[in-house]
Design an enzyme around this catalytic site. Structure first.
Site, PDB file in Angstrom:
ATOM      1  N   LEU A 173       0.820  -1.215   0.000  1.00  0.00           N
ATOM      2  CA  LEU A 173       0.000   0.000   0.000  1.00  0.00           C
ATOM      3  C   LEU A 173       0.852   1.262   0.000  1.00  0.00           C
ATOM      4  CD1 LEU A 173      -2.678  -1.045   2.646  1.00  0.00           C
ATOM      5  CD2 LEU A 173      -2.976  -0.972   0.175  1.00  0.00           C
TER       6      LEU A 173
ATOM      7  N   PHE B  17       9.530   4.245   8.579  1.00  0.00           N
ATOM      8  CA  PHE B  17       9.828   3.107   9.445  1.00  0.00           C
ATOM      9  C   PHE B  17       9.410   1.773   8.835  1.00  0.00           C
ATOM     10  CE2 PHE B  17       9.711   6.114  13.241  1.00  0.00           C
ATOM     11  CZ  PHE B  17      11.088   6.225  13.228  1.00  0.00           C
ATOM     12  N   GLY B  18       9.157   1.731   7.529  1.00  0.00           N
ATOM     13  CA  GLY B  18       8.841   0.459   6.903  1.00  0.00           C
ATOM     14  C   GLY B  18       7.727   0.572   5.894  1.00  0.00           C
TER      15      GLY B  18
ATOM     16  N   ASP C 260       3.743  13.062  15.745  1.00  0.00           N
ATOM     17  CA  ASP C 260       4.011  12.857  14.323  1.00  0.00           C
ATOM     18  C   ASP C 260       2.719  12.986  13.507  1.00  0.00           C
ATOM     19  OD1 ASP C 260       5.619  12.478  12.128  1.00  0.00           O
ATOM     20  OD2 ASP C 260       5.579  10.293  12.238  1.00  0.00           O
TER      21      ASP C 260
END
Length: 838
Positions: free
Chosen positions: A525, A530-531, A644
């Site tokens: 997606l 962070f990934g 964030d």
């Protein structure tokens, strides 16, 4: 001769009859079921064949009661793919799958779609007398590879497991028909969830409608009809492999079923032969107090209360909104009274009898504690709001403790169980004084003894105060890090012991790999700092989003711990829902609900998709984000700073409602804490407040700053770090220049055209600029933001110059490379020791 021939024919007919009758409950490779054929179970309780709903010519394969005069369908194969003629055939193929197709096999309408190792064994499908259709392998039928009981439609039959297979992730979900004449998958869904204590939920779409309450050992705390004289023998199983409940009929001559109907009711029906009809035994929801969270957080719904309003507050609490409460609207619930002081001497618990205990999504369960130990365990933890016994059978065992909002609580005239609410000494004394005199002898034990103990220990008071002040100063310096009473959550996670602190689904790596097609590119997606995030589909059909944390990213065990522990405890419609997690060697993954419209950034920063969000929808999104932040900052038990917030971390559901996600960077504050300092600055450039980016100082005002940026981005359709003309190199400077020139409306996204409310746009721009002011003290709180956006006629203060008003500089031979901020000293050219930005 004629007589001998006649005898032979009779014998052949009888033999043929027995051959046919012996196979009338089984489908084989050579014996399919055609439209018009009917399979009947060995005891003749159930039948399988083709049927058409009333006033419909569509054909479906279903199972129904054979001995009931009114055709009652309990299972349907091709729910959403009807056959429009009578050429349908249900057969079993060489791979061991049941397949529904037309005679020419050109189109398949339904299949069991299972993978079985290729063998020489023959497969067969048999309709059992329980109503279960089972695929067997081999002549001895010792092994089955699929059963209809694992894939219920709108009905639960006796003997059917209702719950979750922890190894495969299979969740047996019951869904209503679309209508009484259309067996397609409808709006209502009934399933088991075991976050905290096991509960059953009825959903309409993604909205919770009704909850059974937790399992008490005798039954569900919120289902009053489940008594010891119940017509069923109810078994609840929870082990390492599975968790489920199964109903076994005590009298085999009784036909009874539990179903979810098209109107949104879970009902128990029993066949009454004398009247030739189904008799309603029990149903829910059937009154206002059954509605999920009807009285809001810390509210109790009491249908037996005098007057027209069923809601009242927990002891020691008062309505969150007195005007709404007066108008008989309890949805906002209650808040702790202003004068209440928790974690002080003399406090205790008030018993609420015959209760359906609150939603355990914000609770933890420890089965090793008894009632007394449970009380002491809760009393030692200032964040514990109440407790109850997990299993009330056989004298009681196990402990449920609540740490967040306690929602969806109600009382019964009988049944339910005792719930213990934490109160201060004053409220405890009031509750005891209202008890009958026979109970006043306990007053000395409950209040007198603690007071004596306090007197004995008073000599240590000064010493304790000094230690407490030192501890508070330390917390303010390093920030508040949430911990359990026995060990820190981080330590627990480091030992891979998540379940001891947070009750979530622990997915196997194999389940995630299958769901995401081995993390294929087609399933991906998106990708963040962070990934990567992958779309997946569990075996039960539930769609999920898997956040696979990169091993090379900056997010380690601390961030992973934060995200799991925080979001698992948070319950709000504008926060994304975490379903579980997965550990595998160095892999760390989070499993979320799948939101089909992805992030807000994919809309507002895209020219084509941006036109799908008109101003009305954008304004609704802004207010939804406000509600989510307001919950984090004020309405949840502990103050949470997201740190964030940005467009990509606001996800949109199917109805484009916003849900705040990604809590890896979030921090929890104590009730009396306003700010904290960190040397490890994390977040996203362009959304960081100046005091955070420059000094590592963060507070609720840091989130307010990020929200202000987000508002301006939603209005303009441009990123904050986009390049702008007229000397501004970011969105804030561009908007500020236009605001001073009374040309703020020129910043509006061209995708909106002229179809917007100019007053609302100006209001939002004004609020956005107020949120991004240089000084944190000048910025409004989210409570004030909510008030401003909901009261258009309120006069707003004039904003001071925002932070980070960078200008383009013409570097000449003698020029320096300093970025100026219009003379207010916002210079962003310092080096921060530990910066982890995305």
């Amino acid at each position: 001769m004629y007589q001998q021939l006649n005898s032979i024919l009779v014998l052949l007919f009888i033999s043929l009859f027995f051959i046919i009758s012996s196979s009338t409950d089984t489908i084989t490779l050579t014996s399919p079921v055609k439209d018009g054929d009917v399979l009947v179970s060995s005891g003749e309780n159930f039948a399988l064949g083709f049927f058409s709903p009333r006033n419909s010519s569509n054909r479906y394969v279903g199972i129904w009661y054979n001995k009931v005069s009114e055709q009652t369908i309990v299972w349907v194969a091709n729910r959403d793919q009807p056959i429009t003629n009578s050429s349908g055939i249900l057969s079993i193929d060489e791979t061991g799958n049941l397949v529904l197709h037309e005679q020419d096999r050109r189109f398949g309408f339904w299949s069991t779609n299972i993978s079985v190792a290729v063998t020489n064994d023959a497969f067969s499908a048999q309709l059992l007398d329980t109503g279960n259709l089972v695929i067997f392998k081999g002549q001895n039928k010792a092994v089955y590879s699929w059963q209809s009981f694992d894939y219920p439609t709108n009905t639960l039959l006796p003997g059917m497991k209702f719950g979750v297979d922890k190894k495969t992730g299979l969740n047996r979900i019951v869904t209503s028909w679309k209508s009484s004449v259309n067996p397609g998958v409808g709006d209502y869904l009934y399933k088991m969830e075991f976050v905290g204590s096991t509960q059953l939920f009825l959903y309409k779409g993604m909205t919770k409608v009704w909850r059974t309450g937790s399992w008490t050992g005798h039954g569900w705390s919120g289902v009053q009809a489940m008594t010891q004289n119940y017509i069923f023998n109810v078994s609840y199983i929870n082990n390492n492999d599975e968790v489920y409940v199964v109903y076994l009929i005590r009298n085999s001559s009784i036909f009874s079923r539990l179903m979810v109907n098209e109107s949104g009711n879970v009902e128990r029906l029993t066949w009454h032969e004398a009247s030739h009809g189904w008799i309603g035994f029990w149903s829910a929801p059937n009154e206002r107090c059954d509605g999920y969270n009807y009285c809001g957080p810390f509210g109790i719904c009491d249908p037996y209360k005098s007057g027209n309003f069923e809601c009242e507050c927990f002891p020691g609490y008062e309505p969150q909104s007195a005007p709404d409460w007066y108008l008989r609207d309890g949805s906002k619930g209650c808040k702790i009274k202003n004068e209440t002081q928790i974690c002080k001497d003399g406090e205790g618990f008030v018993e609420l009898a015959h209760a359906k205990v609150p939603d355990t999504s914000t609770a933890s369960v420890n089965m090793s504690l008894d009632l007394k130990a449970c009380e002491q365990f809760c009393l030692k933890n200032c964040t514990c709001m109440g407790y109850a016994i997990a299993d009330i059978s056989n004298g009681g065992r196990g402990c449920i403790t609540w740490y967040g909002d306690m929602i969806d609580t109600r009382t019964f005239s009988d049944g339910g169980q005792s719930l213990y609410i934490r109160v201060d000494a004053t409220e405890l004394a009031n509750s005891l004084s209202n008890k009958p005199k026979s109970s006043h002898k306990n007053l000395y034990m409950v209040i007198g003894m603690p007071m004596i103990a306090v007197g004995i220990l008073s000599c240590f008071f000064f010493f304790c105060c000094i230690r407490k002040k030192k501890g508070n100063r330390l917390k303010q310096k390093v920030g508040y890090n949430f911990a359990t009473s026995s060990k820190s959550l981080e330590g627990s996670f480091m030992n891979n012991d998540i379940g001891e602190n947070v009750d979530l689904n622990a997915f196997d790596m194999s389940t995630i790999v299958v769901a995401t097609d081995n993390f294929s590119l087609l399933s991906k997606l998106g990708e963040g700092g962070f990934g990567s995030v992958y779309k997946g589909k569990l075996q039960n059909g539930q769609e999920i989003a898997v956040k696979r944390l990169s091993q090379s990213s900056g997010q380690g065990m601390q961030e992973f711990t934060n995200e799991v522990t925080l979001i698992a405890k948070l319950q709000h419609r504008n926060l994304v829902r975490l379903l579980g997690y997965c550990f595998h060697k160095d892999e760390k993954m989070l499993v979320y609900e799948y939101l089909p419209n992805k992030g807000l950034d994919s809309f507002i920063f895209d020219q084509e998709k941006g036109s799908l969000l008109d101003w009305k929808k954008r304004f609704q999104i802004i207010r939804g984000i406000v509600r989510g932040l307001l919950y984090l900052h004020q309405d949840s038990r502990l103050r949470i700073i997201h740190r964030d917030l940005k467009a990509s971390n606001v996800l949109l559901d199917a109805n484009l409602n916003p849900k705040i996600s990604d809590f890896g960077m979030a921090r929890i504050f104590g009730a009396d804490q306003d700010q904290a300092i960190t040397r490890r600055v994390v977040g996203t450039y362009g959304y960081m407040s100046p005091e955070y980016a420059m000094e590592g100082l963060f507070s609720v005002k840091s989130d307010v700053y990020s929200f202000g940026i987000l508002v301006l981005e939603i209005i303009s359709g441009r990123k904050n770090n986009s390049y702008y003309l007229e000397n501004s190199v970011n969105l804030i400077g561009h908007v500020w220049d236009l605001w001073k020139q009374d040309k703020a409306l020129t910043v509006v996204d061209s995708a909106l055209g002229n179809s917007f409310d100019a007053r609302e746009i100006i209001l939002c721009i004004h609020v956005g600029i107020l949120c991004v002011q240089e000084s944190a003290t000048d910025r409004p709180t989210m409570t004030e933001v909510a008030f401003m956006l909901n009261n258009r006629d309120t006069k707003l203060p004039s904003p001071n110059q925002p932070a980070f008003i960078f200008r383009q500089l013409n570097y000449g031979k003698d020029s320096t490379s300093t970025s100026l901020s219009g003379g207010v000293g916002s210079v962003y050219n310092e080096t921060i020791t530990h910066v982890h930005a995305r």
